[in-house]
Design an enzyme around this catalytic site. Structure first.
Site, PDB file in Angstrom:
ATOM      1  N   SER A 187       3.400  -0.654  -2.057  1.00  0.00           N
ATOM      2  CA  SER A 187       2.096  -0.326  -2.917  1.00  0.00           C
ATOM      3  C   SER A 187       2.089  -1.610  -3.954  1.00  0.00           C
ATOM      4  CB  SER A 187       2.658   0.874  -3.764  1.00  0.00           C
ATOM      5  OG  SER A 187       1.647   1.168  -4.903  1.00  0.00           O
ATOM      6  N   TYR A 200       8.997   5.613  -8.429  1.00  0.00           N
ATOM      7  CA  TYR A 200       8.046   5.442  -7.174  1.00  0.00           C
ATOM      8  C   TYR A 200       7.724   3.847  -7.115  1.00  0.00           C
ATOM      9  CZ  TYR A 200       3.755   5.127  -4.238  1.00  0.00           C
ATOM     10  OH  TYR A 200       2.937   4.693  -3.336  1.00  0.00           O
TER      11      TYR A 200
END
Length: 336
Positions: A187, A200
């Site tokens: 990400s 995350y």
């Protein structure tokens, strides 16, 4: 030339060389067919099958379709059987390729023995580790997460453990054949410590570092291992945000990112996401961590959450050249 002048001259030269090098590297992103050419048979030459985790929707689904389009049979994995079977039928009908469905809840500890058994006789040339979980769509502080113990376990199992286990299962066959491609979806928010998405973002840092280390270990075995770190992609995890120059359709993002599979051990997937990564990395962290900025981020996501029921219907407008797959009833599905 006196000493201070020499120091400043050398410093200036170093800055010019550094940014000149980055500009030269970026220029290659503009011409992937020249700098990172792929033959029409590149992916099928790696093996007969591609394995995609988290393939029921979003980026994983787009990878499954894209690899089938390139001639590969695909194994698709997710925890929802009905959705997987529908995707499998669409892939078979639109591409004519064989599809194998494996239902797996990667938040559980015991799924990998069955997966290994299901995959043991397949000639796997491509692995896409896409499955992942976002603890909460609306950003919040670590201790404010609901059911924090369960959340920690789920994020580590899905985002970290699954990556390692799937590589453990599939990498030996690639090493024996001296060829293969592993794409690990990270990400863009892992570009720097990202508050309010701390757990995350940290899990995606692991994806990047694991991929880069693994590539260094197995490059000489003819295996390509690459972390792909997108920013905005219009998926369920991102609340199906309306597409624009930064927020892209999954199909568009995947088609573009596959052009850079030979571009190194980490890419952002598209030109605009690469530029965005450089921009964000140039912002002083103290500025980004300011309370007003973090509060603004929370308010923005909450607003998007409130309106997201209307977003999916509009999500395809910005990339008309990308067609969303629909089933073709005249073709046969080979569903294993």
């Amino acid at each position: 030339m006196d000493f201070p002048e020499l120091i400043f001259t050398l410093l200036g030269a170093a800055v010019v060389l550094y940014y000149g090098g980055k500009l030269a590297l970026f220029s290659r992103m503009l011409f992937p067919k020249w700098y990172f050419p792929l033959s029409k048979t590149f992916f099928t030459s790696m093996g007969e099958w591609a394995v995609v985790t988290g393939a029921s929707e979003g980026i994983g689904r787009a990878y499954a379709f894209a690899l089938a389009d390139r001639g590969m049979n695909v194994v698709i994995m997710s925890r929802t059987k009905a959705t997987l079977e529908k995707v499998a039928e669409e892939i078979g009908e639109t591409t004519g390729r064989r599809v194998k469905v494996i239902v797996a809840d990667f938040s559980e500890e015991s799924v990998f023995r069955e997966i290994e058994e299901e995959l043991k006789d397949l000639n796997i040339g491509v692995l896409v580790n896409n499955v992942g979980v976002l603890p909460t769509f609306v950003p919040c502080k670590f201790l404010d997460s609901e059911e924090l113990d369960k959340t920690i376990t789920k994020v580590i199992n899905c985002n970290v453990k699954t990556l390692c286990k799937m590589c453990k299962i599939i990498l030996p066959g690639m090493e024996n054949r001296n060829r293969g491609v592993i794409i690990n979806v990270a990400s863009g928010i892992a570009s720097f410590p990202f508050p309010l998405y701390t757990l995350y973002a940290a899990s995606k840092v692991f994806v990047e570092r694991f991929s880069q280390g693994l590539q260094a270990e197995y490059r000489d075995s003819g295996i390509i291992i690459q972390a792909v770190a997108p920013f905005g992609v219009s998926t369920r995890m991102a609340g199906f945000q309306k597409t624009n120059m930064v927020t892209l359709l999954p199909e568009y993002f995947v088609q573009k990112s596959l052009q850079y599979v030979r571009a190194g051990d980490k890419i952002n997937g598209t030109v605009c996401h690469t530029l965005l990564a450089w921009l964000l990395q140039s912002i002083p962290l103290k500025l980004f961590y300011a309370e007003i900025v973090l509060q603004g981020l929370q308010d923005y996501v909450k607003k998007k959450t409130a309106n997201r029921s209307n977003v999916p219907r509009q999500a395809h407008a910005a990339h008309p050249e990308v067609k969303v797959r629909t089933a073709n009833p005249r073709k046969h599905t080979d569903l294993l």
